[in-house]
Write an enzyme that holds these catalytic residues in place. Structure first.
Site, short mmCIF file in Angstrom:
data_model
loop_
_atom_site.label_atom_id
_atom_site.label_comp_id
_atom_site.label_asym_id
_atom_site.label_seq_id
_atom_site.Cartn_x
_atom_site.Cartn_y
_atom_site.Cartn_z
N TYR A 17 0.85 -1.20 0.00
CA TYR A 17 0.00 0.00 0.00
C TYR A 17 0.88 1.24 0.00
CZ TYR A 17 -4.97 -0.92 0.36
OH TYR A 17 -6.27 -1.23 0.08
N GLU B 54 -0.48 4.86 -0.49
CA GLU B 54 -1.24 6.08 -0.70
C GLU B 54 -0.33 7.30 -0.58
OE1 GLU B 54 -2.81 3.64 1.10
OE2 GLU B 54 -5.00 3.95 1.02
N ASP C 140 -6.49 13.63 -25.48
CA ASP C 140 -6.48 12.25 -25.02
C ASP C 140 -5.68 11.48 -26.06
OD1 ASP C 140 -6.98 9.58 -24.64
OD2 ASP C 140 -9.13 9.81 -24.25
N THR D 294 -3.73 6.13 -22.06
CA THR D 294 -3.56 4.79 -21.49
C THR D 294 -2.10 4.43 -21.74
OG1 THR D 294 -4.14 3.80 -23.60
CG2 THR D 294 -5.90 3.96 -21.98
N LYS E 272 -1.70 0.61 -25.17
CA LYS E 272 -2.06 0.48 -26.60
C LYS E 272 -0.77 0.53 -27.41
CE LYS E 272 -6.75 2.21 -26.01
NZ LYS E 272 -7.03 3.04 -24.85
N ARG F 28 -1.72 -2.48 -18.65
CA ARG F 28 -2.99 -1.74 -18.67
C ARG F 28 -2.92 -0.65 -17.61
NH1 ARG F 28 -5.76 -4.53 -21.98
NH2 ARG F 28 -7.40 -2.99 -21.99
N1 DSN Z 1 -11.61 0.65 -25.49
C1 DSN Z 1 -10.61 1.46 -26.14
C2 DSN Z 1 -10.46 1.18 -27.58
O1 DSN Z 1 -10.57 0.03 -27.95
O2 DSN Z 1 -10.21 2.09 -28.36
C3 DSN Z 1 -10.84 2.92 -25.92
O3 DSN Z 1 -10.86 3.15 -24.58
#
Ligand code: DSN
Length: 421
Positions: A53, A55, A200, A227, A230, A236
């Protein structure tokens, strides 16, 4: 990876993991938001940091025993700042949606307005879709493409809307838009009306990090949310970057913790640190550039076969094809059919779609994961040919079996690299 202990202890879960591993090895992953992460990233994600933990933030925690959590979170922050040329980075958000939610709560008061891209034209649910709780708190107005056949955005109209609606945030970014945005225009419109310019970058973070596309920060954007899993090829998770304004960065940190989240997932932050280290390496630039070349190779095959691509093609890692309009096969039908031959992608609404989201007119696909498998333009074009062939021969089981076999062979010739398995 070695799953010896799960295998001995929990056969049910082991079987599911093994099944998924096989699926990922023997089929082609074309969902543009997915990728294969390195074994090093997965080792960090499965490390002892999951026990802890923490925080707070490095140097200011609410629990003892933070020597190594502070080290690893600081490494993640410093690498993220270097990768994206940012003065400040928050690496604690658990995903991209959480990053956007934290960004809104940090910079807006209830009732404030956000100008974001319409979901049906490529935006994301968290950019203001009515199904999200965000719309109960903030007011979202939307912009669209001027012409879905070119992808051009009507910046004059956007400026008019911004002048009229007085947003506090002008939000760029998308989950299904295959072109680069004109960042200078976004930033200019935002700053003219006293709004923050925010992007974003979830889909293209790896392309920005690998210098294959431009960064909104070069054009004066204030904040970028993302994110990490990707094109960036990390675990993730989420990321919030602030270009230079310390006041904004402080608000964001305070909103992430204690505002919205509890203890950070330190194992995940360790994995982000490893992934950011990989993205800083010269080979990542080659990887990012190849993603674009492979997408272009797929674009050519679709256009040669007269299949309509939204925006006319692609300038990034993803493509959106109107398969219903071009081939008379719905997005859902195409997704199921292609799954049968070993190609995973997703059905997707196209701009102004007349069909329902669960069975829309389009499919969305992209090249980040096959590029990790070392596909070049040649193999990418062949996959596109096989996709078209399959969609044109949807009732021909013999033909579909042959395509499945060719995909299997391709996967054998281009296995997921050893360091990613
Ligand atoms: N779920 C994602 C995507 O596949 O583009 C976007 O958050």
């Amino acid at each position: 990876m070695d799953y010896e202990h799960i295998q001995n202890q929990d056969k049910e879960v082991f079987d599911a993991i093994e099944g998924e591993e096989l699926r990922e090895m023997e089929g082609l992953e074309l969902i543009p938001s997915e990728n294969y992460v390195s074994r090093a990233v997965r080792e960090a994600n499965g490390s002892v940091f999951t026990n802890k933990y923490s925080e707070g933030y490095p140097g200011k925690r609410y629990y003892g025993g933070q020597t190594y959590t502070d080290i690893v979170e600081t490494i993640a922050i410093e690498r993220a700042k270097k990768l994206f040329d940012a003065k400040f980075a928050n690496v604690q958000t658990l995903g991209g949606a959480n990053a956007n939610i934290a960004m809104y709560f940090a910079l807006l008061e209830p009732g404030d307005t956000v100008l974001g891209m319409d979901l049906s034209h490529g935006g994301h649910l968290t950019h203001g879709h009515p199904v999200t709780y965000l719309t109960k708190i903030f007011r979202f107005v939307r912009y669209k493409m001027k012409d879905p056949n070119t992808g051009e955005i009507d910046y004059d109209e956007m400026r008019e809307v911004a002048r009229r609606e007085k947003p506090k945030i002008v939000l760029a970014g998308f989950s299904a838009y295959p072109r680069e945005l004109e960042y200078a225009k976004f930033a200019d419109i935002a700053h003219e009306v006293g709004a923050y310019a925010i992007m974003d970058i979830a889909h293209i973070a790896g392309l920005i990090a690998g210098k294959a596309v431009k960064s909104p920060f070069e054009f004066g954007f204030d904040v970028m949310t993302s994110t990490t899993h990707k094109t960036l090829r990390g675990p993730r998770g989420g990321l919030i970057l602030t270009r230079e304004n310390e006041e904004i960065a402080k608000k964001i940190d305070k909103t992430v913790f204690p505002g919205l989240q509890g203890g950070p997932h330190m194992n995940n932050i360790a994995a982000k640190a490893v992934a950011f280290g990989e993205a800083l390496s010269p080979s990542f630039k080659t990887y990012a550039a190849q993603i674009l070349k492979n997408a272009k190779a797929m674009e050519k095959v679709f256009l040669d076969n007269n299949i309509r691509l939204l925006t006319g093609g692609t300038s990034n890692h993803l493509l959106l094809a109107d398969v219903f309009g071009s081939l008379g096969i719905s997005g859902q039908e195409a997704e199921t059919l292609l799954d049968r031959v070993g190609i995973t992608l997703n059905k997707n609404s196209i701009a102004d779609d007349t069909r329902k989201p669960m069975d829309p007119s389009g499919i969305r696909f992209g090249t980040p994961a096959i590029t990790t498998r070392n596909f070049t333009e040649k193999e990418s074009a062949r996959v596109a040919e096989l996709m078209v062939e399959a969609m044109k021969s949807k009732a021909d089981e013999t033909k579909l079996d042959a395509i499945r076999e060719e995909i299997r062979e391709l996967c054998k010739r281009f296995p997921v690299p050893e360091s990613f398995v």
